[in-house]
Design a protein around this motif. Structure first.
Motif, PDB file in Angstrom:
ATOM      1  N   GLY A 106       0.823  -1.197   0.000  1.00  8.10           N
ATOM      2  CA  GLY A 106       0.000   0.000   0.000  1.00  8.10           C
ATOM      3  C   GLY A 106       0.859   1.249   0.000  1.00  8.10           C
ATOM      4  O   GLY A 106       2.073   1.191   0.208  1.00  8.10           O
ATOM      5  N   GLY A 107       0.235   2.394  -0.208  1.00  8.44           N
ATOM      6  CA  GLY A 107       0.952   3.657  -0.219  1.00  8.44           C
ATOM      7  C   GLY A 107       1.412   4.049   1.164  1.00  8.44           C
ATOM      8  O   GLY A 107       1.080   3.425   2.178  1.00  8.44           O
ATOM      9  N   PHE A 108       2.192   5.141   1.224  1.00  6.11           N
ATOM     10  CA  PHE A 108       2.676   5.609   2.517  1.00  6.11           C
ATOM     11  C   PHE A 108       1.524   6.230   3.301  1.00  6.11           C
ATOM     12  O   PHE A 108       0.591   6.797   2.747  1.00  6.11           O
ATOM     13  CB  PHE A 108       3.818   6.612   2.320  1.00  6.11           C
ATOM     14  N   GLY A 109       1.605   6.078   4.632  1.00  2.55           N
ATOM     15  CA  GLY A 109       0.637   6.720   5.500  1.00  2.55           C
ATOM     16  C   GLY A 109      -0.710   6.031   5.622  1.00  2.55           C
ATOM     17  O   GLY A 109      -1.672   6.641   6.102  1.00  2.55           O
ATOM     18  N   VAL A 110      -0.829   4.752   5.216  1.00  2.00           N
ATOM     19  CA  VAL A 110      -2.107   4.053   5.354  1.00  2.00           C
ATOM     20  C   VAL A 110      -2.134   3.159   6.588  1.00  2.00           C
ATOM     21  O   VAL A 110      -3.110   2.448   6.830  1.00  2.00           O
ATOM     22  CB  VAL A 110      -2.437   3.220   4.094  1.00  2.00           C
ATOM     23  N   GLY A 111      -1.062   3.175   7.383  1.00  2.00           N
ATOM     24  CA  GLY A 111      -1.050   2.426   8.636  1.00  2.00           C
ATOM     25  C   GLY A 111      -0.467   1.036   8.550  1.00  2.00           C
ATOM     26  O   GLY A 111      -0.740   0.187   9.407  1.00  2.00           O
ATOM     27  N   LYS A 112       0.367   0.775   7.542  1.00  2.00           N
ATOM     28  CA  LYS A 112       0.931  -0.576   7.402  1.00  2.00           C
ATOM     29  C   LYS A 112       1.830  -0.938   8.583  1.00  2.00           C
ATOM     30  O   LYS A 112       1.797  -2.076   9.063  1.00  2.00           O
ATOM     31  CB  LYS A 112       1.723  -0.678   6.093  1.00  2.00           C
ATOM     32  N   THR A 113       2.649   0.010   9.045  1.00  2.00           N
ATOM     33  CA  THR A 113       3.525  -0.295  10.188  1.00  2.00           C
ATOM     34  C   THR A 113       2.706  -0.536  11.450  1.00  2.00           C
ATOM     35  O   THR A 113       3.046  -1.398  12.264  1.00  2.00           O
ATOM     36  CB  THR A 113       4.538   0.840  10.408  1.00  2.00           C
ATOM     37  N   HIS A 114       1.623   0.201  11.627  1.00  2.00           N
ATOM     38  CA  HIS A 114       0.713  -0.027  12.751  1.00  2.00           C
ATOM     39  C   HIS A 114       0.174  -1.459  12.707  1.00  2.00           C
ATOM     40  O   HIS A 114       0.175  -2.164  13.732  1.00  2.00           O
ATOM     41  CB  HIS A 114      -0.442   0.985  12.667  1.00  2.00           C
ATOM     42  N   LEU A 115      -0.246  -1.905  11.533  1.00  2.00           N
ATOM     43  CA  LEU A 115      -0.766  -3.259  11.402  1.00  2.00           C
ATOM     44  C   LEU A 115       0.332  -4.301  11.634  1.00  2.00           C
ATOM     45  O   LEU A 115       0.085  -5.347  12.249  1.00  2.00           O
ATOM     46  CB  LEU A 115      -1.377  -3.442  10.011  1.00  2.00           C
ATOM     47  N   LEU A 116       1.529  -4.022  11.144  1.00  2.00           N
ATOM     48  CA  LEU A 116       2.651  -4.940  11.339  1.00  2.00           C
ATOM     49  C   LEU A 116       2.974  -5.084  12.817  1.00  2.00           C
ATOM     50  O   LEU A 116       3.144  -6.196  13.328  1.00  2.00           O
ATOM     51  CB  LEU A 116       3.872  -4.437  10.571  1.00  2.00           C
ATOM     52  N   ALA A 117       3.048  -3.951  13.518  1.00  2.00           N
ATOM     53  CA  ALA A 117       3.340  -3.996  14.952  1.00  2.00           C
ATOM     54  C   ALA A 117       2.213  -4.668  15.721  1.00  2.00           C
ATOM     55  O   ALA A 117       2.455  -5.398  16.692  1.00  2.00           O
ATOM     56  CB  ALA A 117       3.574  -2.581  15.482  1.00  2.00           C
ATOM     57  N   SER A 118       0.982  -4.459  15.302  1.00  2.00           N
ATOM     58  CA  SER A 118      -0.157  -5.119  15.960  1.00  2.00           C
ATOM     59  C   SER A 118      -0.063  -6.626  15.821  1.00  2.00           C
ATOM     60  O   SER A 118      -0.384  -7.373  16.758  1.00  2.00           O
ATOM     61  CB  SER A 118      -1.472  -4.613  15.358  1.00  2.00           C
ATOM     62  N   THR A 119       0.367  -7.080  14.659  1.00  2.00           N
ATOM     63  CA  THR A 119       0.558  -8.517  14.445  1.00  2.00           C
ATOM     64  C   THR A 119       1.632  -9.046  15.384  1.00  2.00           C
ATOM     65  O   THR A 119       1.481 -10.107  15.999  1.00  2.00           O
ATOM     66  CB  THR A 119       0.959  -8.789  12.988  1.00  2.00           C
ATOM     67  N   TRP A 120       2.732  -8.312  15.496  1.00  2.00           N
ATOM     68  CA  TRP A 120       3.822  -8.707  16.404  1.00  2.00           C
ATOM     69  C   TRP A 120       3.319  -8.811  17.837  1.00  2.00           C
ATOM     70  O   TRP A 120       3.610  -9.784  18.542  1.00  2.00           O
ATOM     71  CB  TRP A 120       4.959  -7.695  16.308  1.00  2.00           C
ATOM     72  N   HIS A 121       2.575  -7.806  18.287  1.00  2.00           N
ATOM     73  CA  HIS A 121       2.077  -7.813  19.662  1.00  2.00           C
ATOM     74  C   HIS A 121       1.109  -8.962  19.912  1.00  2.00           C
ATOM     75  O   HIS A 121       1.071  -9.518  21.019  1.00  2.00           O
ATOM     76  CB  HIS A 121       1.377  -6.485  19.974  1.00  2.00           C
ATOM     77  N   ALA A 122       0.326  -9.320  18.899  1.00  2.00           N
ATOM     78  CA  ALA A 122      -0.706 -10.346  19.083  1.00  2.00           C
ATOM     79  C   ALA A 122      -0.162 -11.764  19.015  1.00  2.00           C
ATOM     80  O   ALA A 122      -0.795 -12.693  19.529  1.00  2.00           O
ATOM     81  CB  ALA A 122      -1.804 -10.162  18.031  1.00  2.00           C
ATOM     82  N   ALA A 123       0.978 -11.952  18.387  1.00  2.00           N
ATOM     83  CA  ALA A 123       1.512 -13.300  18.182  1.00  2.00           C
ATOM     84  C   ALA A 123       2.335 -13.758  19.383  1.00  2.00           C
ATOM     85  O   ALA A 123       2.936 -12.948  20.089  1.00  2.00           O
ATOM     86  CB  ALA A 123       2.382 -13.332  16.924  1.00  2.00           C
ATOM     87  N   PRO A 124       2.395 -15.075  19.594  1.00  2.00           N
ATOM     88  CA  PRO A 124       3.258 -15.598  20.657  1.00  2.00           C
ATOM     89  C   PRO A 124       4.719 -15.487  20.243  1.00  2.00           C
ATOM     90  O   PRO A 124       5.037 -15.416  19.059  1.00  2.00           O
ATOM     91  CB  PRO A 124       2.821 -17.053  20.789  1.00  2.00           C
ATOM     92  N   GLY A 125       5.599 -15.466  21.229  1.00  2.00           N
ATOM     93  CA  GLY A 125       7.024 -15.350  20.928  1.00  2.00           C
ATOM     94  C   GLY A 125       7.736 -16.689  21.033  1.00  2.00           C
ATOM     95  O   GLY A 125       7.101 -17.721  21.273  1.00  2.00           O
ATOM     96  N   PRO A 126       9.044 -16.637  20.849  1.00  2.00           N
ATOM     97  CA  PRO A 126       9.876 -15.456  20.551  1.00  2.00           C
ATOM     98  C   PRO A 126       9.672 -14.974  19.128  1.00  2.00           C
ATOM     99  O   PRO A 126       9.293 -15.735  18.252  1.00  2.00           O
ATOM    100  CB  PRO A 126      11.300 -15.974  20.773  1.00  2.00           C
ATOM    101  N   LYS A 127       9.929 -13.662  18.906  1.00  2.00           N
ATOM    102  CA  LYS A 127       9.592 -13.045  17.632  1.00  2.00           C
ATOM    103  C   LYS A 127      10.490 -11.836  17.402  1.00  2.00           C
ATOM    104  O   LYS A 127      11.097 -11.308  18.340  1.00  2.00           O
ATOM    105  CB  LYS A 127       8.122 -12.617  17.645  1.00  2.00           C
ATOM    106  N   ALA A 128      10.571 -11.405  16.147  1.00  2.00           N
ATOM    107  CA  ALA A 128      11.446 -10.288  15.793  1.00  2.00           C
ATOM    108  C   ALA A 128      10.687  -9.276  14.959  1.00  2.00           C
ATOM    109  O   ALA A 128       9.856  -9.637  14.125  1.00  2.00           O
ATOM    110  CB  ALA A 128      12.663 -10.790  15.009  1.00  2.00           C
ATOM    111  N   PHE A 129      10.984  -7.994  15.183  1.00  2.00           N
ATOM    112  CA  PHE A 129      10.374  -6.891  14.438  1.00  2.00           C
ATOM    113  C   PHE A 129      11.472  -5.896  14.096  1.00  2.00           C
ATOM    114  O   PHE A 129      12.174  -5.406  14.984  1.00  2.00           O
ATOM    115  CB  PHE A 129       9.305  -6.203  15.298  1.00  2.00           C
ATOM    116  N   GLY A 130      11.647  -5.607  12.806  1.00  2.00           N
ATOM    117  CA  GLY A 130      12.661  -4.641  12.413  1.00  2.00           C
ATOM    118  C   GLY A 130      12.434  -4.156  11.001  1.00  2.00           C
ATOM    119  O   GLY A 130      11.617  -4.713  10.255  1.00  2.00           O
TER     120      GLY A 130
END
Length: 366
Positions: A106-130
């Motif tokens: 998607g284009g810039f500013g549509v909240g993709k990083t927000h969705l990516l971080a939400s996925t990270w927070h919702a998933a069990p670990g261990p996990k990596a985000f960068g």
């Protein structure tokens, strides 16, 4: 009284441990969730992306020896490898699921990083985000094989701002994604470019079709349409201030700031050529407010790409910016804004404008 520092004078050193400790969502996205993402009703793909990623995160199983909230840079996992130990838990079976990863396009500013971080927070670990560049830097710090050995023990690897800028990155990330997928690691990436078009306009991508196709095969593409939320419903971007106004505005707007970076733009960008982009997070880690004198249009591609990384780190940390000189929508030349890296540059203009609006007007995006 605020401590005044000069980023142009800093030469931070970053160890492998420092790099690994940063593999989690930044301050800006430290507490986001699917519930805090506000879909634009005029763009149904946003709500659809939330539902798809929520289901994807719920389908991820934790690994033996991993704990639900652990990031890639905490606990025994990654650091155990640095010390020569095992990181716990065996890799998942090859081909355990049909959908190894999701690719948010998607284009810039549509909240993709927000969705990516939400996925990270919702998933069990261990996990990596960068970010993409942080993973390539990790390979440089640890070696390719050790990076694979470390990351294949994780349930989820999130890659923000996925772009291929040169042939070396294409081959590297193709191999890395393939090996992680074969080990059962789930992958989620964000980008402004469809996986099959990565590298277009940057290098002879047609010569690396095989590697690009390997990357594309790891993901199901989820489109996220919409307008740039950072500027939705806000007033026009503020004009640059006169140079002699900067300190007065900073003192009035941020009287409680503990650390203020103050630099001439030319001095700051000169120092960016001496500091590797992997160290930019360390460069600004304690900065509360940035004051920039005499911002100029960047005409050199290498410098422009370095500034893109700095802007991302400032945005991650939510550092308000107060500046004089040219406005940030003139930060890059017209040729650059129409070239192969235009999506990176549009993202940087969007993010820097948001930070300047916050610094000079007290307005923030939704």
């Amino acid at each position: 009284m605020a401590e005044i520092v000069h980023l142009a004078d800093r030469t931070p050193q970053v160890s492998a441990e420092d790099l690994l400790a940063g593999f989690h969502p930044s301050y800006r996205f430290g507490e986001v969730s699917f519930d805090t993402y506000i879909p634009d009703p005029s763009h149904p793909s946003q709500a659809e992306a939330v539902n798809r990623l929520r289901e994807f995160a719920a389908s991820i199983s934790g690994r033996r020896g991993g704990s639900g909230g652990r990031s890639a840079g905490s606990g025994g996992g990654l650091f155990g490898f640095l010390k020569g130990g095992k990181s716990g838990g065996k890799a998942g079976k090859k081909g355990a699921t049909s959908a190894t990863g999701i690719y948010l396009d998607g284009g810039f500013g549509v909240g993709k990083t927000h969705l990516l971080a939400s996925t990270w927070h919702a998933a069990p670990g261990p996990k990596a985000f960068g970010t993409f560049v942080e993973y390539t830097n990790l390979v440089g710090a640890l070696s390719f094989r050790k990076t694979v050995d470390v990351l294949k023990e994780y349930t989820l690897v999130c890659i923000d701002e996925f772009e291929l800028d040169d042939p070396g990155d294409t081959v590297l990330m193709s191999r890395l994604m393939r090996e992680l997928a074969d080990a059962g690691v789930k992958l989620v990436a964000t980008s402004n470019t469809l996986p099959g078009s990565l590298g277009d306009g940057r290098f002879a991508a047609q010569d690396f079709k095989r590697e690009i196709q390997v990357l594309a095969e790891q993901f199901d593409v989820v489109r996220v349409d919409g307008e740039d939320y950072r500027h939705r419903g806000l007033t026009a971007a503020p004009a640059p201030l006169e140079d002699d106004q900067l300190e007065a505005v900073r003192a009035e707007r941020f009287p409680e700031a503990a650390v203020v970076s103050e630099d001439d733009f030319a001095d700051l960008t000169a120092n960016l050529t001496r500091v590797h982009p992997s160290r930019y997070r360390k460069l600004v880690e304690d900065v509360d407010v940035m004051v920039l004198h005499h911002v100029e249009t960047i005409s050199e591609q290498a410098m422009a790409l370095r500034f893109v990384v700095l802007a991302d780190r400032l945005y991650d940390k939510d550092v308000p910016v107060i500046a004089s000189g040219v406005p940030f929508d003139q930060l890059f030349t017209e040729e650059m804004m129409g070239g192969g890296y235009q999506k990176k540059y549009f993202r940087t203009v969007s993010r820097m404008t948001a930070l300047v609006r916050e610094g000079q007007m007290g307005e923030t995006g939704l």
